[in-house]
Design a protein around this motif. Structure first.
Motif, short mmCIF file in Angstrom:
data_model
loop_
_atom_site.label_atom_id
_atom_site.label_comp_id
_atom_site.label_asym_id
_atom_site.label_seq_id
_atom_site.Cartn_x
_atom_site.Cartn_y
_atom_site.Cartn_z
N LYS A 78 0.03 -6.37 9.16
CA LYS A 78 0.35 -5.31 8.20
C LYS A 78 -0.85 -5.01 7.32
O LYS A 78 -1.20 -3.86 7.09
N GLU A 79 -1.50 -6.10 6.87
CA GLU A 79 -2.67 -5.92 6.01
C GLU A 79 -3.73 -5.10 6.74
O GLU A 79 -4.34 -4.20 6.17
N ILE A 80 -3.92 -5.43 8.02
CA ILE A 80 -4.93 -4.71 8.81
C ILE A 80 -4.57 -3.23 8.88
O ILE A 80 -5.41 -2.34 8.69
N GLY A 81 -3.28 -2.95 9.11
CA GLY A 81 -2.83 -1.56 9.19
C GLY A 81 -3.12 -0.83 7.90
O GLY A 81 -3.68 0.27 7.89
N ILE A 82 -2.78 -1.47 6.78
CA ILE A 82 -2.99 -0.81 5.48
C ILE A 82 -4.47 -0.56 5.25
O ILE A 82 -4.89 0.53 4.88
N ARG A 83 -5.29 -1.58 5.54
CA ARG A 83 -6.72 -1.42 5.34
C ARG A 83 -7.27 -0.26 6.18
O ARG A 83 -8.13 0.49 5.75
N LYS A 84 -6.75 -0.13 7.41
CA LYS A 84 -7.26 0.92 8.27
C LYS A 84 -6.84 2.29 7.76
O LYS A 84 -7.61 3.25 7.78
#
Lengths: 229, 798
Positions: free
Chosen positions: B704-710
């Motif tokens: 999820k964190e990766i998605g948000i960062r992207k």
């Protein structure tokens, strides 16, 4: 059967102190069907968890079957739980690795019920929930309504005195929701005390008393549906 | 309940196939190593157990004081010690002296050289050997008796029905007729004594010289005691015997000259049972080698356990809901702990099963490597199973108890909501990863250092040219040996494939002949003495630093010495120096005519010692060293063997290559190197698998964190570095732990060598980088997947 006085629950993190429950005084008699309502974050689930002895209150007294349990250790509470309480959750909370039959059987295993009696009770509970034909299926293979019926079967298999239900219809469509509520109402008619947290006014109608919470306090207690009749 | 545990465990294992594979493969590799060491230890402990009287059997060991150094524990004792001991100590009821030698057997199938032991009748009354026919004790009581094993009997005569059979044997002292008076089964593999023929002690060619000689320690002495006798119980008796018979050996100092308070000779009784695993005596197996193997198995197992614990902790979150439900339903902490341990047990049992399969297929290779006969079938007994059960229990506790307690201590509500109540204790996980890295780096350092040291040793300039030299050994009677060796030299030189040939008393790595003497001024000299001929330096390509080489007409009155000899004894003008006292007045003392460059004539564990090369016209030149042309080596060898057969029918001749001889000095090291290299590769593979698992967990936890960062604009490299950063950091920290430990351990090992590599930083950096590369690669495979995924997918995932 259940009585609280001055019940309080604080959640403390490094920076914030949140009062989830504040001076809750309620009393629930055997055979009642109580609905707890309120907006998100009002402390409904916290109250249910404390009543279900899944969590200790920060302050106050909690009498369950005349035991003052607020200071009980986890293992003492676990002992009381397994002999008296059944739980039903919004997200069903079935164990994925176990079949329908094995999920329903689990509480009896922990209560060390003899195999023959175990089988009989499991079959009876599944029969009551009309899930017998699915007994060898895994939870992922069932619809939401079916999963919740299994969860109810698991909650009642040990014949608990109280069933605690946390938004049991939250993940279900209205047809399945109605069906699950019907099952809970039937259990209540047979004498099981039911405490249910819900958002949906139409399901609160199944209860005989509704407790409204706001910001961790009880703001009103009303007779409802069955209670008014 | 157990059934429930088992069922849910099996289903869970099947579901998480990747993690299950990592755990089972890792544990099975570790267990294979552990079971192998177990088998090996059991095998080594089983040595000599076939002897019925084992409890009362001892071997006399002489602890020779070496002030300043560690004492030498030698099983070689003077022959006259035995009768003295028997007459002075009532606790000794039987004894047998034993000497080792070689004989040429002239049998029905031709003449062959055979290793022989010479002993006394009571050998067979003390030790248990299976007799096929005849009476071995009686055979050794006669001067011409011969005991032969089934194996040797079949080789030389084609039958075991040999009682009364006359046999001709030759040794350096001449040819003798013996009579087979007993046939025995070959000694069991786990017997310290391995023999094919036993002859009466007095037929040893040097018996007459040694029987009463206290100056020559050349035989073993085995004794049987009445009842229990402690190792040092006979100390006073022994000291009295030494005092009476060899007073100059009672006290001595570092140079072997001045008497001190410390006894020089210290005899004691070593229980025969302990002989095989005595590192000090060095006849059997060095327990330190077993310890190294056990340490390697332990390291592999530790890595596998770490993988298990780390993966279990990393995936704890996926178990929260289940644990919460079980608690809510009525499971106690004990229930949950038991459940998780049952899971570990099931995994471990799968791993054990797999390791038995691996063992079944790999045992032949291990046996070749270790020179042992380990077998699963025969060696699996109650003790073995007890050890395996113990091992498994420890393993289950080590791998399971930490995650189990973490799981069981979850509070039901928090667990249900997926909150790790101990989430602030992620430290344990991180420390675990760092530790895992440290282990891998340590193992890498060990393997790299081992490798370069062995390479260094094997490629070290030895001071002579070792390639293309064939060592011929001639075996015949003493008075004829110089004639035959001269004959062989002629035969070899006639061949077009032979460049040059030299005769010598001992080959480079075989044998060791040290001599000490006092000169007129009472100065003590000691040097290794080799008999060679005038072609030695040219054949071996040893350089002459000073003076001249031997000439054909030279005799024993002139010698060559090496540079160390000159340095150690401080000879300013070595050429022409008269080594007075060397001959002890029996002949002419030799004069130095030349100095040769130092060359290594034993293993590189020891420094080059002072050496003297001597040319004796009638020396016992048993070895011929021939340098042959590099082309068509096999053809040359075959031709030479044929010419020798024609020139000297019936005289056995054996040969091998000198460089093989030199490599054989490091057989144990080479085996350990093979094992450490294999173990290092396995260890890295296991650690990499664990890291892969950790990376998978890390990525899925941060989806999820990766998605948000992207969504907020992070690029693929940003995400990659985000995910790799922690691994790189852990790796760097791991170096801090692994380097000093690796440095200390390797420094200690290298200290055993006189010639050794220096421990540079390079090795450590290389090990660290290698581990880092593996980490980055494994993490990247996962990170790429997460970084290149469609951001919406990763957001929807939760």
């Amino acid at each position: 059967m259940i009585k609280t006085s001055g019940l309080k629950k604080l959640y403390v993190t490094e920076e914030v102190e949140t009062t989830a429950l504040n001076n809750i005084n309620i009393e629930i008699d055997a055979g009642e069907f109580v609905a707890i309502m309120g907006p998100s974050g009002c402390g409904k689930s916290t109250l249910l968890n404390v009543l279900g002895m899944l969590d200790n209150p920060t302050d106050g007294e909690y009498y369950f079957l005349d035991h003052e349990v607020s200071s009980y250790t986890e293992s003492q509470r676990a002992n009381l739980r397994k002999n008296n309480l059944g739980f039903v959750f919004q997200s069903f909370n079935l164990i994925d690795e176990l079949t329908v039959y094995e999920n329903v059987e689990l509480p009896l295993l922990y209560q060390k019920v003899a195999p023959a009696a175990r089988k009989e009770k499991v079959m009876a509970a599944m029969d009551q929930m009309s899930m017998t034909h699915r007994k060898n299926h895994f939870p992922q293979q069932l619809s939401g309504g079916q999963q919740q019926r299994v969860a109810v079967a698991r909650a009642v298999v040990a014949r608990p005195k109280v069933i605690l239900a946390d938004e049991p219809t939250g993940n279900l469509d209205s047809a399945n929701g109605d069906e699950v509520m019907g099952l809970l109402a039937d259990l209540n008619k047979d004498g099981t005390t039911i405490i249910m947290v819900t958002h949906a006014p139409q399901y609160a109608e199944y209860s005989n008393r509704v407790i409204h919470l706001l910001d961790g306090r009880v703001v009103s207690e009303k007779m409802s549906g069955a209670g008014r009749a | 309940m157990l059934r429930n545990y088992l069922i849910s465990t099996l289903r869970r294992l099947r579901r998480a196939k990747g993690f299950t594979a990592i755990n089972i493969i890792g544990l099975s590799v570790g267990l294979t190593g552990a079971v192998l060491v177990l088998l090996l230890v059991q095998y080594e402990l089983g040595f000599d157990q076939h002897n019925d009287k084992l409890d009362s059997l001892h071997i006399v060991i002489n602890r020779v004081a070496r002030p300043g150094g560690s004492d030498r524990h030698s099983p070689n004792v003077p022959m006259p010690l035995a009768p003295e001991l028997l007459s002075q100590s009532p606790q000794i009821v039987r004894s047998a002296r034993l000497a080792i030698g070689e004989m040429i057997v002239h049998g029905d199938e031709g003449s062959f050289e055979e290793g022989v032991i010479f002993s006394e009748p009571d050998l067979f009354n003390m030790f248990s050997f299976e007799v096929i026919s005849g009476d071995p004790a009686a055979a050794l009581s006669r001067p011409d008796g011969l005991v032969i094993t089934r194996e040797a009997a079949l080789k030389h005569f084609g039958t075991v029905d040999l009682i009364g059979q006359p046999v001709a044997l030759t040794n350096p002292a001449g040819r003798n007729e013996f009579q087979v008076l007993a046939v025995v089964e070959s000694p069991p593999v786990q017997s310290t004594f391995q023999f094919r023929m036993v002859l009466p002690l007095q037929t040893h060619f040097a018996f007459a010289r040694r029987e009463l000689n206290w100056n020559s320690s050349n035989s073993f002495l085995l004794v049987e005691t009445a009842g229990a006798v402690g190792k040092y119980d006979l100390d006073e008796t022994f000291q009295a015997i030494v005092q009476k018979n060899k007073p100059d050996r009672a006290h001595v100092d570092a140079q072997g000259q001045q008497p001190t308070d410390r006894p020089y000779w210290n005899f004691y009784l070593l229980p025969f049972e302990d002989l095989h695993l005595s590192a000090q005596v060095g006849i059997g197996v060095d327990p330190r080698v077993l310890a190294i193997l056990a340490a390697i198995a332990g390291l592999l197992l530790t890595i596998a356990i770490f993988n298990f614990v780390l993966l279990a902790l990393g995936r704890l979150k996926s178990r929260f809901v289940e644990v919460g439900i079980r608690r809510m339903i009525g499971a106690s902490r004990g229930n949950l702990t038991a459940m998780f341990l049952a899971e570990v047990l099931v995994t471990t049992l799968f791993a054990l099963g797999l390791s038995f399969i691996i063992l079944e297929f790999s045992l032949p290779a291990f046996n070749r490597l270790l020179g042992r006969e380990l077998a699963l079938g025969a060696m699996v007994d109650v003790g073995f199973w007890a050890a395996v059960v113990l091992l498994i229990s420890l393993l289950v506790l080590a791998a399971g108890i930490f995650p189990a307690l973490r799981l069981a201590s979850m509070r039901p509500v928090q667990a249900m909501h997926g909150i790790d109540s101990a989430s602030r204790k992620k430290g344990a996980l991180r420390v675990g990863v760092i530790f895992q890295f440290s282990l891998a780096i340590f193992i890498l350092v060990t393997a790299l250092v081992f490798n370069s040291q062995m390479k260094f040793v094997l490629e070290q300039p030895l001071g002579f040219n070792q390639s293309q030299i064939v060592v011929y050994k001639i075996a015949t009677e003493g008075e004829k040996i110089s004639a035959w060796s001269q004959r062989l030299k002629e035969v070899l030189l006639r061949d077009r494939g032979v460049r040059s040939v030299t005769k010598t008393s001992v080959s480079v790595s075989r044998g060791f002949d040290r001599q000490g003497w006092y000169d007129r001024s009472k100065k003590f000299w000691r040097a290794v003495v080799r008999d060679v001929d005038e072609s030695y330096l040219t054949t071996m390509e040893i350089s002459l630093l000073m003076g001249r080489d031997f000439r054909e007409q030279d005799d024993a009155e002139v010698v060559l010495v090496n540079q160390t000899f000159v340095d150690q004894f401080g000879l300013e003008n070595p050429i022409g120096y008269l080594l007075d006292g060397f001959s002890y007045g029996a002949g002419t003392d030799p004069t130095i005519i030349g100095v040769v460059d130092d060359y290594n004539f034993s293993s590189l564990y020891s420094k080059v010692q002072p050496m003297m090369l001597r040319k004796r016209p009638a020396g016992l030149y048993s070895y011929l060293l021939a340098r042959i042309a590099p082309d068509d080596v096999n053809g040359t060898l075959q031709r030479l063997a044929d010419s020798w057969k024609n020139a000297a029918p019936g005289i056995p001749l054996t040969y091998n290559f000198l460089d093989e001889d030199i490599e054989n000095l490091y057989v144990v090291e080479k085996k350990i190197r093979a094992v450490t290299q294999g173990a290092a590769i396995l260890a890295l593979a296991l650690a990499a698998m664990g890291l892969l698992g950790m990376a998978t967990i890390e990525v899925s936890r941060r989806t999820k964190e990766i998605g948000i960062r992207k969504v907020l604009g992070a690029s693929v490299p940003d995400i990659m570095s985000l995910l790799s950063r922690r691994m790189v950091l852990s790796n760097l920290l791991a170096n801090i732990i692994a380097w000093p430990i690796g440095w200390m351990v390797m420094q200690k090992w290298l200290g055993l060598f006189a010639y050794r590599i220096d421990l540079g930083l390079g090795t450590f950096v290389m090990a660290g980088l290698l581990a880092l590369a593996i980490a980055v690669i494994t993490v990247s495979t996962q990170a790429v997947r997460a970084a290149t995924a469609n951001p919406v997918d990763s957001l929807r995932y939760e």
